[in-house]
Design an enzyme around this catalytic site. Structure first.
Site, PDB file in Angstrom:
ATOM      1  N   HIS A   9     -32.401  -1.293 -39.353  1.00  0.00           N
ATOM      2  CA  HIS A   9     -33.519  -1.704 -38.947  1.00  0.00           C
ATOM      3  C   HIS A   9     -34.205  -1.541 -40.512  1.00  0.00           C
ATOM      4  O   HIS A   9     -33.995  -0.323 -41.065  1.00  0.00           O
ATOM      5  CB  HIS A   9     -34.435  -0.977 -38.166  1.00  0.00           C
ATOM      6  CG  HIS A   9     -34.318  -1.418 -36.571  1.00  0.00           C
ATOM      7  ND1 HIS A   9     -34.249  -0.404 -35.601  1.00  0.00           N
ATOM      8  CD2 HIS A   9     -34.300  -2.585 -36.092  1.00  0.00           C
ATOM      9  CE1 HIS A   9     -34.033  -1.369 -34.471  1.00  0.00           C
ATOM     10  NE2 HIS A   9     -34.190  -2.405 -34.678  1.00  0.00           N
TER      11      HIS A   9
ATOM     12  N   CYS B 142     -39.277   5.649 -35.736  1.00  0.00           N
ATOM     13  CA  CYS B 142     -38.759   4.840 -34.620  1.00  0.00           C
ATOM     14  C   CYS B 142     -39.801   5.099 -33.255  1.00  0.00           C
ATOM     15  O   CYS B 142     -39.742   4.343 -32.382  1.00  0.00           O
ATOM     16  CB  CYS B 142     -37.119   5.085 -34.276  1.00  0.00           C
ATOM     17  SG  CYS B 142     -36.020   4.803 -35.642  1.00  0.00           S
TER      18      CYS B 142
HETATM   19  N1  ARG Z   1     -30.638   3.220 -30.272  1.00  0.00           N
HETATM   20  C1  ARG Z   1     -31.916   2.077 -30.718  1.00  0.00           C
HETATM   21  C2  ARG Z   1     -31.298   0.594 -31.140  1.00  0.00           C
HETATM   22  O1  ARG Z   1     -30.303   0.765 -31.926  1.00  0.00           O
HETATM   23  C3  ARG Z   1     -32.618   3.023 -31.693  1.00  0.00           C
HETATM   24  C4  ARG Z   1     -33.571   2.330 -32.394  1.00  0.00           C
HETATM   25  C5  ARG Z   1     -34.404   2.858 -33.541  1.00  0.00           C
HETATM   26  N2  ARG Z   1     -35.447   2.348 -33.869  1.00  0.00           N
HETATM   27  C6  ARG Z   1     -36.130   2.084 -35.066  1.00  0.00           C
HETATM   28  N3  ARG Z   1     -37.371   1.511 -35.100  1.00  0.00           N
HETATM   29  N4  ARG Z   1     -35.255   1.965 -36.154  1.00  0.00           N
HETATM   30  O2  ARG Z   1     -31.992  -0.085 -30.987  1.00  0.00           O
END
Ligand code: ARG
Length: 303
Positions: free
Chosen positions: A176, A270
């Site tokens: 991300h 996150c």
């Molecule tokens: N386990 C989640 C996923 O892989 C983690 C999300 C993390 N969120 C972020 N905004 N980077 O989607």
């Protein structure tokens, strides 16, 4: 005593603005599937530890004077704690998330229904909210490569009326945009160059000649998954080199411990969805447009 001249080495211009965050208590947090390289279902994760650490993050925001609203966690959605992925909220307009993996799909509607009373838009294209959209004063930076479809960048731009700049992510550990870059304020950012394609690195260098560049060691502890209010930066404690750089640049560093949530690939940002109400910036067209699209219901603004 005169106070008019700032001491050498201080940055008198760093100014915090009060924020409104939406967060989700990790009551049902677990690592039961793997959709990024950080997640190992064989090792799992402990919800009670996650809750304790997450409460530390909430307390840090409240100490800084920010407002925290909560969305109810849903049993069976272990990643719902990562509120940043739930939507993108700019000028009181809510662009809904459409998740890349079926395991998280139900989070999209859950977050969108929290925003009842706002002007909302269901997304036609895959996007993971503020995980891949980071809002600055003049434009929005948008990541693609792992989760968010490039077509969603245009969709968000057309809905929000803000220019969207596409950035190509290339390292699966930084899947991300918010794992590789964070806004320091409305005009400058910190980032880890290795997470981006060569072309996107050149774009970032052009847009942000004064950016703070982080090391791989900082990125590996999700140090770029930080939250700044313009002065105070809430950041994973282990990002030591980055913390030092930020302190030297006149920011107040607020370290937090979110090691349990990192087992799912998440950090402070996150867990945090910023709610940006309608912009107060006045220009002739903006004022007219804003009047025509008053997004807030009678009570919805104070939820
Ligand atoms: N386990 C989640 C996923 O892989 C983690 C999300 C993390 N969120 C972020 N905004 N980077 O989607």
């Amino acid at each position: 005593m005169t106070t008019a001249i700032p001491k050498a080495g201080t940055f008198s211009e760093r100014a915090a603005t009060t924020r409104h965050y939406l967060m989700c208590r990790p009551d049902f947090f677990a690592v039961t599937y793997a959709i990024n390289p950080w997640m190992d279902p064989a090792k799992g994760a402990d919800a009670a530890t996650a809750v304790r650490q997450w409460e530390g993050l909430v307390a840090a925001y409240e100490r800084l004077g920010h407002k925290v609203s909560l969305i109810d966690p849903v049993d069976g959605l272990p990643d719902m704690v990562f509120a940043a992925n739930g939507a993108l909220v700019v000028d009181g307009k809510v662009y809904g998330a459409r998740f890349a993996y079926p395991e998280r799909a139900a989070e999209g509607p859950a977050y969108l229904s929290w925003f009842e009373g706002y002007e909302t838009r269901e997304a036609a294209f895959t996007n993971e909210g503020e995980g891949d959209f980071l809002t600055l004063e003049e434009f929005i930076l948008a990541g693609t490569g792992f989760r968010t479809d490039r077509a969603a960048h245009l969709e968000a731009q057309e809905f929000l009326g803000r220019p969207v700049v596409t950035l190509q992510l290339v390292d699966p550990r930084f899947y991300h945009l918010d794992t590789a870059l964070f806004p320091l304020d409305g005009r400058n950012v910190a980032y880890y160059p290795g997470a981006f394609s060569e072309g996107s690195r050149r774009v970032l260098a052009r847009l942000f000649p004064d950016a703070v560049l982080a090391t791989e060691a900082d990125a590996e502890v999700l140090g770029l998954n930080a939250v700044s209010d313009g002065k105070n930066i809430v950041i994973n404690a282990e990002a030591v080199a980055l913390r030092e750089q930020l302190t030297r640049q006149g920011y107040e560093v607020v370290p937090v411990d979110l090691t349990e949530l990192r087992k799912a690939g998440g950090g402070p940002k996150c867990c945090t969805l910023e709610i940006r109400e309608r912009s107060e910036r006045i220009n002739k067209h903006g004022a007219l447009a804003a009047e025509a699209t008053e997004p807030l219901g009678e009570e919805a603004s104070t939820v």
